[in-house]
Design a protein around this motif. Structure first.
Motif, PDB file in Angstrom:
ATOM      1  N   SER A 194       0.901  -1.176  -0.023  1.00 29.01           N
ATOM      2  CA  SER A 194       0.038   0.094  -0.006  1.00 29.01           C
ATOM      3  C   SER A 194       0.898   1.316  -0.114  1.00 29.01           C
ATOM      4  CB  SER A 194      -0.912  -0.202   1.290  1.00 29.01           C
ATOM      5  OG  SER A 194      -1.782  -1.296   1.372  1.00 29.01           O
ATOM      6  N   ASN A 195       0.204   2.322  -0.262  1.00 32.81           N
ATOM      7  CA  ASN A 195       1.015   3.846  -0.445  1.00 32.81           C
ATOM      8  C   ASN A 195       0.849   4.494   0.984  1.00 32.81           C
ATOM      9  OD1 ASN A 195       1.353   3.468  -3.264  1.00 32.81           O
ATOM     10  ND2 ASN A 195      -0.957   4.082  -3.350  1.00 32.81           N
ATOM     11  N   LYS A 196       2.022   5.166   1.015  1.00 35.95           N
ATOM     12  CA  LYS A 196       2.091   6.161   2.380  1.00 35.95           C
ATOM     13  C   LYS A 196       0.769   6.708   2.549  1.00 35.95           C
ATOM     14  CE  LYS A 196       4.968   9.716   4.421  1.00 35.95           C
ATOM     15  NZ  LYS A 196       5.315   8.730   5.470  1.00 35.95           N
ATOM     16  N   HIS A 228      -1.701   4.978   4.042  1.00 27.67           N
ATOM     17  CA  HIS A 228      -2.745   3.857   4.116  1.00 27.67           C
ATOM     18  C   HIS A 228      -2.601   3.286   5.298  1.00 27.67           C
ATOM     19  CE1 HIS A 228      -4.361  -0.285   3.764  1.00 27.67           C
ATOM     20  NE2 HIS A 228      -4.882   0.190   2.588  1.00 27.67           N
ATOM     21  N   PRO A 232       6.913   1.717   1.196  1.00 24.91           N
ATOM     22  CA  PRO A 232       5.567   1.475   0.791  1.00 24.91           C
ATOM     23  C   PRO A 232       5.458   1.656  -0.728  1.00 24.91           C
ATOM     24  CG  PRO A 232       5.866   3.856   1.123  1.00 24.91           C
ATOM     25  CD  PRO A 232       7.445   3.158   1.568  1.00 24.91           C
ATOM     26  N   GLY A 233       4.158   1.204  -1.235  1.00 24.09           N
ATOM     27  CA  GLY A 233       3.788   1.230  -2.368  1.00 24.09           C
ATOM     28  C   GLY A 233       4.397   0.283  -3.483  1.00 24.09           C
ATOM     29  N   SER A 240       7.287  -0.879  -3.603  1.00 24.72           N
ATOM     30  CA  SER A 240       8.587  -0.441  -4.138  1.00 24.72           C
ATOM     31  C   SER A 240       9.695  -1.444  -4.259  1.00 24.72           C
ATOM     32  CB  SER A 240       9.053   0.903  -3.636  1.00 24.72           C
ATOM     33  OG  SER A 240       9.263   0.626  -2.087  1.00 24.72           O
ATOM     34  N   THR A 245       0.016  -4.726  -7.688  1.00 19.89           N
ATOM     35  CA  THR A 245       0.562  -3.540  -8.219  1.00 19.89           C
ATOM     36  C   THR A 245       0.446  -3.365  -9.841  1.00 19.89           C
ATOM     37  OG1 THR A 245       2.321  -5.230  -8.571  1.00 19.89           O
ATOM     38  CG2 THR A 245       2.511  -3.591  -6.711  1.00 19.89           C
ATOM     39  N   ASP A 301      -7.165   4.528  -1.720  1.00 18.57           N
ATOM     40  CA  ASP A 301      -5.483   4.215  -1.739  1.00 18.57           C
ATOM     41  C   ASP A 301      -4.865   4.059  -3.143  1.00 18.57           C
ATOM     42  OD1 ASP A 301      -2.989   4.255  -0.192  1.00 18.57           O
ATOM     43  OD2 ASP A 301      -3.083   2.282  -1.381  1.00 18.57           O
TER      44      ASP A 301
END
Length: 358
Positions: A58-60, A62, A89-90, A92, A217, A240
């Motif tokens: 998940s992204n920052k 979340h 996050p994300g 990456s 993703t 998100d």
């Protein structure tokens, strides 16, 4: 002349006397502090200066990532700043299953992910995804924090992983690009992205849809381009991942609960001292309480956000939910055999026990 008489409270006379009680207390306090200090020094001596990499899909912003950040904060406090946890996050560092392989190889230290994605390592993990298993998050907490959750975690070290705690992502719902799902039969023929595990594939196919396994993703682009018609997600993941930009309809089905598991590479774990392991375990457990409360509070706000973003919300009538349950029963029966009837029977017994306490 003889020596002068001294008063009875003269210091010279008191030199041979026992210390006063207050002096004893002060001396004792210093001794205790000294022993305590030695204990702290010994504990901190077991802690090396380290940097651990903790990834999440998940992204920052979340709750999943906010859990990672809270964990990092607690680890820093408990280690006196010696252990630094860096959040990635994300996705990456790669999709979840790729990250698991990297953790087994020792190149990534920590991850938080859907527990069922570990079914390729511990097949019984898939049982947490059995359709309509839980009716509430309280039921899920009680079961996964109990003997069932511990049994699953205990199987991980043999696969190069160590489980620390279960966090929350909520119940899964369905959202689609164009066609609304207002009744069970509306799923027929839709290309629906699912988590790449057998139970998700079989479940979606049993509902009459065409299951499309795909890493998380890749899903936004697939939805945007029409490679898929829809997908399932916990409410938190929809804003998100900005899926409201590429999905017009959201149907509340609560068909599966999505427990998250915090795992650490066993190669990393084996390098840690007992004190360092204790710090990570305590931080993960304490963060679980924080993260669950945060995730559920945020999920409660999401529906209003999505309505304002232009999504149409559909609530299935009880009879349509019953149809979904009926269609998914064949999946439950199949996986009872695949995962071990004894374990699945124990799981359902635990759920019923929790329900009976309400």
């Amino acid at each position: 002349m003889g020596a002068p008489l001294l008063p009875v409270d003269c210091p010279k006379i008191n030199q041979g006397r026992r210390p006063m009680p207050s002096a004893i207390k002060i001396l004792s306090a210093f001794l205790v502090l000294g022993v305590f200090s030695l204990g702290l020094d010994d504990a901190f001596a077991q802690i090396q200066t380290r940097t651990l990499r903790f990834t999440a899909a998940s992204n920052k912003g979340h709750p999943q990532v906010m859990g990672v950040e809270k964990f990092a904060e607690l680890v820093a406090q408990k280690s006196g700043g010696k252990i630094t946890v860096r959040a990635f996050p994300g996705g990456s560092l790669g999709p979840d299953l790729q990250v698991v392989s990297a953790m087994q190889g020792g190149t990534i230290d920590l991850n938080v992910m859907n527990a069922s994605l570990l079914a390729g390592n511990v097949k019984e993990m898939a049982a947490l995804d059995l359709p309509f298993l839980f009716n509430s998050s309280a039921e899920a907490d009680a079961v996964i924090d109990g003997t069932i959750g511990k049994q699953l975690i205990d199987k991980l070290p043999a696969k190069g992983l160590v489980g620390l705690a279960y966090w929350d992502l909520g119940f899964r719902e369905m959202h689609t690009r164009n066609k609304p799902i207002a009744k069970a039969d509306d799923l027929r023929g839709l290309k629906m992205r699912v988590i790449p595990t057998p139970i998700y594939v079989d479940f979606m196919n049993a509902l009459g849809a065409n299951a499309v396994p795909m890493p998380f993703t890749e899903t936004y682009t697939a939805m945007e381009q029409g490679s898929i018609d829809g997908m399932t997600n916990p409410l938190l993941n929809i804003p998100d991942g900005k899926y409201d930009e590429v999905s017009k309809h959201l149907t509340l089905t609560n068909h599966m609960y999505t427990p998250q598991i915090v795992i650490v590479s066993k190669r990393t774990w084996d390098k840690l001292s007992e004190e360092e392991r204790k710090i990570l375990q305590e931080a993960a457990t304490e963060t679980a309480t924080y993260q669950r409360a945060l995730a559920r509070a945020e999920a409660a706000k999401v529906l209003d956000q999505l309505k304002k973003a232009g999504m149409t919300i559909h609530e299935l009538p009880p009879e349509e939910v019953s149809k979904l349950r009926e269609k998914s029963q064949s999946v439950v029966e199949k996986f009872k055999k695949d995962l071990g009837e004894e374990f699945v029977t124990q799981l359902y017994a635990e759920v019923e026990k929790v329900r009976g306490k309400k």
